[in-house]
Design an enzyme around this catalytic site. Structure first.
Site, PDB file in Angstrom:
ATOM      1  NE  ARG A 237      -4.312  -1.181  -0.121  1.00  0.00           N
ATOM      2  CZ  ARG A 237      -4.484  -2.164  -0.972  1.00  0.00           C
ATOM      3  NH1 ARG A 237      -3.473  -2.551  -1.743  1.00  0.00           N
ATOM      4  NH2 ARG A 237      -5.648  -2.791  -1.068  1.00  0.00           N
ATOM      5  CD  GLU A 266      -2.431   3.677  -5.766  1.00  0.00           C
ATOM      6  OE1 GLU A 266      -3.471   3.079  -6.129  1.00  0.00           O
ATOM      7  OE2 GLU A 266      -1.472   3.102  -5.229  1.00  0.00           O
ATOM      8  CG  HIS A 285      -2.731  -0.422  -7.211  1.00  0.00           C
ATOM      9  ND1 HIS A 285      -3.191   0.275  -6.126  1.00  0.00           N
ATOM     10  CD2 HIS A 285      -2.639  -1.713  -6.788  1.00  0.00           C
ATOM     11  CE1 HIS A 285      -3.375  -0.534  -5.103  1.00  0.00           C
ATOM     12  NE2 HIS A 285      -3.040  -1.756  -5.481  1.00  0.00           N
TER      13      HIS A 285
END
Length: 324
Positions: A237, A266, A285
């Protein structure tokens, strides 16, 4: 009459059909306050909630008095207010096993692409810079037989250790909340404190969930303890890392390179200094982002919601005690 559920993430047709066999399904684009307000009656009657990448907090739960279960198409659930869900005895389901191997593949890809400078040199070739036999300014660094430090020896950490040990003959150090006997027996992994791992590892792979305890676990102090030749990988994370400290460590040469699949914010801002660094591999991601795995995650999430609303919480439930 079928229970009512809200779907806030598109599903493949066959999975949507499976969901509709059990529930009356209402599809919405997101969980924004505007969407909730516009569909207030639907949210007020919903007993289930399924989707991903949206915050589920106390304010939303106030609008959903009949909610009994939520199912996220992800392993991570830091965007859910678990305390608020638990206080209301609402089950939270997730998909912890489906994506393990695929995320481990992504981690290994980041290790290889940063060490061998794959992205950087590929772009140089496309830019027409390969005009003669390459010299040292194109060289990377070996991966085989280098020491891999894994921070977080869960399912994904174990899958990464398997690849590193059997595929690349890498000695493995790890740091976790407790000793992992299987990792030590299968991969000859050595448990050590975080400082030792940072000081001795050639690659530091961070695979931790985001909690109050792990927020900014990696900062200036940790990067300063790493080898100047070390490569940092994060596929856990983003907020586990102080991104400004990482940028500073790269700029000062305290670490050699970084491979990043997650970020504090993000999508990553287009003006982030990370994007101007040739020694940074930044991907959006993509940890579990294959067609096969994303389908598997969605299927698991559908099954999880069906099980939860039928009172079955033997697996994939974050807070099973609320069903007692």
């Amino acid at each position: 009459m079928k229970p009512s559920v809200i779907l806030y993430k598109a599903l493949p047709d066959d999975l949507l059909q499976r969901l509709q066999e059990h529930f009356t399904v209402h599809q919405v684009a997101n969980l924004s306050p505007q969407t909730v307000e516009q569909n207030a009656a639907i949210f007020a009657e919903a007993e289930g909630l399924l989707g991903s990448n949206e915050n589920v907090d106390a304010a939303l739960l106030e609008k959903m008095p009949k909610l009994r279960a939520t199912s996220t198409i992800s392993v991570g659930y830091d965007n859910f207010d678990v305390d608020a869900l638990t206080a209301r005895k609402i089950l939270l389901m997730h998909t912890p096993t489906v994506l393990t191997e695929t995320v481990a593949d992504t981690l290994m890809a980041l290790v290889l692409s940063t060490a061998r400078r794959v992205v950087e040199v590929a772009e140089r070739v496309k830019a027409g810079e390969w005009t003669a036999s390459i010299g040292p300014d194109w060289y990377g660094t070996d991966v085989h037989h280098k020491t891999l430090g894994i921070v977080g020896m869960g399912r994904i950490g174990m899958a990464l250790a398997q690849r590193a040990h059997f595929g690349f003959n890498m000695p493995i150090l790890y740091n976790a909340r407790r000793h992992h006997k299987e990792a030590e027996e299968r991969f000859n992994a050595r448990y050590c404190d975080l400082d030792t791992l940072l000081q001795e590892s050639d690659f530091v792979c961070l695979i931790l969930p985001l909690t109050d305890e792990t927020h900014h676990l990696f900062g200036a102090e940790q990067f300063a303890k790493m080898k100047s030749s070390a490569i940092f990988i994060n596929a856990g994370r983003g907020p586990v890392v102080d991104e400004n400290a990482l940028i500073a460590a790269l700029q000062k040469g305290e670490i050699h390179a970084a491979g990043l699949d997650v970020f504090e914010q993000e999508p990553l801002s287009v003006d982030s200094p990370l994007l101007s660094m040739a020694n940074v591999v930044a991907v959006p991601h993509i940890g579990s982002a294959t067609h096969e795995t994303r389908y598997g995650m969605a299927a698991c999430a559908v099954d999880n919601l069906i099980d939860a609303l039928q009172g079955k919480v033997e697996k994939n439930c974050v807070n099973p005690h609320v069903a007692d």
